[in-house]
Design a protein around this motif. Structure first.
Motif, PDB file in Angstrom:
ATOM      1  N   LEU A 196      10.848 -19.980   9.236  1.00  0.00           N
ATOM      2  CA  LEU A 196       9.297 -20.074   8.707  1.00  0.00           C
ATOM      3  C   LEU A 196       9.094 -18.664   8.526  1.00  0.00           C
ATOM      4  O   LEU A 196       8.347 -18.090   7.506  1.00  0.00           O
ATOM      5  CB  LEU A 196       8.608 -20.657   9.587  1.00  0.00           C
ATOM      6  CG  LEU A 196       7.098 -21.098   9.214  1.00  0.00           C
ATOM      7  CD1 LEU A 196       7.128 -21.754   7.981  1.00  0.00           C
ATOM      8  CD2 LEU A 196       6.253 -21.757  10.228  1.00  0.00           C
TER       9      LEU A 196
ATOM     10  N   ARG B  82       8.463 -16.683   4.756  1.00  0.00           N
ATOM     11  CA  ARG B  82       7.316 -16.035   4.350  1.00  0.00           C
ATOM     12  C   ARG B  82       7.007 -14.674   4.302  1.00  0.00           C
ATOM     13  O   ARG B  82       6.199 -14.126   3.453  1.00  0.00           O
ATOM     14  CB  ARG B  82       6.236 -16.529   5.432  1.00  0.00           C
ATOM     15  CG  ARG B  82       5.892 -18.359   5.426  1.00  0.00           C
ATOM     16  CD  ARG B  82       4.885 -18.814   6.114  1.00  0.00           C
ATOM     17  NE  ARG B  82       4.676 -20.192   6.050  1.00  0.00           N
ATOM     18  CZ  ARG B  82       3.717 -20.801   6.694  1.00  0.00           C
ATOM     19  NH1 ARG B  82       3.330 -20.299   7.871  1.00  0.00           N
ATOM     20  NH2 ARG B  82       3.601 -22.153   6.637  1.00  0.00           N
ATOM     21  N   HIS B  83       7.715 -13.907   5.193  1.00  0.00           N
ATOM     22  CA  HIS B  83       7.585 -12.497   5.357  1.00  0.00           C
ATOM     23  C   HIS B  83       8.458 -11.412   5.114  1.00  0.00           C
ATOM     24  O   HIS B  83       8.251 -10.366   4.799  1.00  0.00           O
ATOM     25  CB  HIS B  83       6.822 -12.264   6.803  1.00  0.00           C
ATOM     26  CG  HIS B  83       5.698 -13.057   7.404  1.00  0.00           C
ATOM     27  ND1 HIS B  83       4.505 -12.890   6.532  1.00  0.00           N
ATOM     28  CD2 HIS B  83       5.664 -14.044   8.114  1.00  0.00           C
ATOM     29  CE1 HIS B  83       3.735 -13.939   7.008  1.00  0.00           C
ATOM     30  NE2 HIS B  83       4.344 -14.429   8.064  1.00  0.00           N
TER      31      HIS B  83
END
Length: 259
Positions: A58, A62-63
């Motif tokens: 996750l 996302r990053h």
């Protein structure tokens, strides 16, 4: 629980599935297989690992973008090399051979798919596809190294006889390397032959569950199966060659192996 039209089990459903683990553990216990404890530990470990990996992915998706995805694939290669190397325990530099084999097979295949534009460069595509490639390469290297270890031990007199006849180490060991490669590739070849007839593989199943048209899912699965054939062949070949070199000293003598 429904996500974009797809019914996904919630945590209550996941907990209920533990009944299936209990059933398997009960069978192992009643049949006195001495696997009950190992089975329960495997189930718990799988759950914990998947939750941890899900949380990490996750963050990656996302990053960290593509560099994070590649870092994750590299980590998978390192772990796969350690696991595959255990299958060849007793061979000199078995884990090194497995790691190099997995790395070459995965890097070559994944790079070709990305450069040719067959798959997207999005992290949520690179990571799962990379995982499938690494997993297939790991299995192939493990099988190849185990077969090389067995042949090097059991066929030592025949190998040394060829060396005495003046054959170089590579030629003396050639029949056994070919045997190891055939053994390593048979599972992938058999799986490719019956894909769609006996089972719907993971990539295709996941896409169908996500609501993708079956014909579209089939195209993706064809790419996956062909990619796995290439990855397993490359990984097994490279691992076998690295392991083979470690089996002979600079004077082209077969090194001693533990029983």
């Amino acid at each position: 629980m429904t996500v974009e039209g797809l019914s996904v089990p919630d945590w209550t459903g996941v907990s209920a599935s533990l009944l299936l683990v209990a059933l398997a553990a009960f069978i192992a216990y009643r049949q006195q297989l001495n696997l009950t404890r190992e089975l329960v530990i495997a189930a718990i470990r799988a759950g914990v690992q998947l939750v941890a990996v899900g949380a990490i992915l996750l963050i990656v998706f996302r990053h960290t973008a593509l560099p994070g995805a590649f870092a994750w694939v590299i980590l998978m290669v390192i772990i796969a090399g350690q696991v595959g190397g255990r299958r060849g325990a007793g061979l000199p530099q078995a884990r090194r051979a497995a790691t190099i084999g997995v790395a070459v097979g995965a890097a070559s295949t994944l790079s070709a798919l990305l450069l040719l534009g067959v798959i997207s460069t999005e992290p949520r595509v690179v990571v799962p596809v990379g995982g499938m490639v690494v997993s297939g390469a790991m299995q192939a290297t493990g099988i190849a190294l185990r077969r090389i270890r067995e042949d090097a031990h059991q066929s030592r007199p025949a190998i040394e006889a060829r060396l005495c006849l003046g054959l170089p180490a590579r030629q003396a060991f050639l029949p056994h390397r070919q045997s190891a490669l055939r053994t390593a590739l048979v599972p992938s070849i058999d799986a490719t032959k019956v894909v769609g007839l006996i089972s719907l593989p993971g990539a295709m199943t996941g896409l169908i569950l996500a609501g993708v048209d079956p014909l579209t899912a089939i195209r993706y699965q064809i790419v996956v199966m062909y990619m796995l054939l290439a990855a397993t062949a490359l990984a097994a070949l490279v691992a076998a060659r690295v392991a083979e070199r470690a089996l002979f000293d600079p004077a082209q003598r077969l090194v001693p192996l533990p029983d």
